[in-house]
Scaffold this motif. Sequence first.
Motif: not given
Length: 653
Positions: A266-293
Amino acid sequence: MKFRLPFHAGLTSAAVLAAAMTVTGAFAQSAASHNGSAELTVQYDHPLHAVSPTLYGLMTEEINHSYDGGLYAELIQDRTFFHREHHSFHKVWELDQNAENGISIGVDDETGPSSALPYSLKLTATKASPSDPGGLDNPGYWGVPVWPDTTYRASIYLKSAGAENPGPVTMAIVNQSTGKVMASVTFPAAGPEWKQYTATMRTGDVAESEDNFVRITVSYPGSVLMNVPSLFPPTYENQKNGDRIDLMKRMAAMHPKFLRLPGGNYLEGNTLADWYDWKITIGRIVDRPTHPSPWGYQSSDGMGLLEYLEWCEDLHIQPVLAVYAGYALDHQHIPPGPELAPYVKDALEEIQYVTGSTSTKWGAVRARDGHPAPFQLKYVEIGNEDFFDPSHSYSGSHGRFAQFARAIRKAYPKLQLIATMPVKGDVQPDVVDDHFYRTPQQFLDDTHHYDKVSRKGPKIFVGEWATMEGSPTPDFGAALSDAAWMTGLERNSDLVIMASYAPLFANVNPMASQWVPDLIGYDSLHSYGSPSYYAQVMFGSYLGNQVVASKLTGAGPLCFESVTRDAGTHTLYVKIVNASPKAEPLTLHIKGAGGVDRSGTLVTLQADSTHATNSIADPRNIVPETRTVSWFGADVQHTFAPYSINVLKLHVQ
Ligand code: AHR
């Protein structure tokens, strides 16, 4: 739903197949060589080394619906309508539609509650009325749990969609079989601007059930825009964006010392684009775009970086933070050098978010997110399983590890750095992470794995390991091999400073899980610990702080031991794993002590077959039995049951 497996899942499948081979054959072999004259001699006054104070911990990632549909207590699946433009939308959301209410839905791509979610679902009713309301149904994560007299927290973002407003919006939990409303709440009519509406709903004198769904309805004609409908049951420590109480309690019972987060694959992601970008996982829920596991589904990121840290805080354990190191499961990597530099910067900022004071840029962001106090951090792991990288870009003296390590050590010299494989050159890790997914036989044959490993190099973190037998959770044969392996970890805990079983969690609904076996199983309402879980509970609960010299003679080859003490409390812990189908009579001699109290504790986990197990239907088939005994002494004979894991807790003068 067909789940996509991560790119190196073939290895996993092979391990699972191997695990399916007969463990019983190996166990049967032991019976022949057993001669019934086993002796374990313990030299109480000869401690060999300290037991690592962080020996047993937890490893986590979003796999098997570990968070969404698991620990993260949100009950609404796909609350951000990720599947809105996909055929799978209707596998999650269904229209509560009939000729009388004239319900339809559309997607408004122009209007959303945040820049992370710049779209919304448009619900239109042409004929709804209080007697014929209509809207959308959500199945939850394979059911919505209902308990009597329980308060749920509901919320939703709403905005009026045009001239005709359908008025108040109702959210309800509805029983699938009876159609009865178990609890409901009505939000006011949406205004012209996006607004989050929050309220509570409460069940009454209803039976516990999971055969329920969530329904969102309007009762008048018109259109309304919505996003992020959310529903939470009570959570552990009442955390707002919090965790399932039963699963937190199960982890607490293991007495873990750390949490390795956020993965794993889950840290790595399937492709380079899917990396665990911690910055999109913080803040209000409405500010989190979600990402592929990488495990085939979209992660809501409700369990974001701060929630991981709060999970640690709630369990009083330390985070072991894994930072993304530029490698993806499809074997692509970011080359070391200038292209990798932004990722290194990102890791430094992540560490600052975790540990920085509020006067730092990212410490201030953490305070904005609701946690001004910095978290304690000792270990940072760089990457995950980089031994899969065919280009060897990680391990060279100018490789990815070295680039991260140099920068992190410069900024945070006190941090201990963990590499995911041995590396070359001057920049050496403090710790190397070893992973083992093995058959029972492989573990039984290898309990001395670390006995002869050099103590001059880095320490060892066994960051992922499991005996691969049993589905969806390990059976008792797996628990025996796990326990045998753990005696070796304990005896070598001057070198092995941390170990964590993986995976930790699985939603046992067949559609939810991608990997077997997993330590703790659950559905939306119940959870249970596997036999391997109880082995972990026993080893974590009776650990001691020093390894004591001991010698086992005359035992069968499937008898394993580890002896530790806590000199401060005069306690001796003797662990005996009898993985044989025959009883193991054993005489315990305790030397170097002033005396041994007759009264003590004997804890036993035992089953008649290696295939015996626990399940949702039979969660306590195999659980430890704790007895107070009064026959301990300096020389004591005891017959250890076939297929048993035992801890003797003795008080020594
Ligand atoms: O634990 C399951 C997976 O096994 C982890 O994501 C990965 O690190 C390993 O290959």
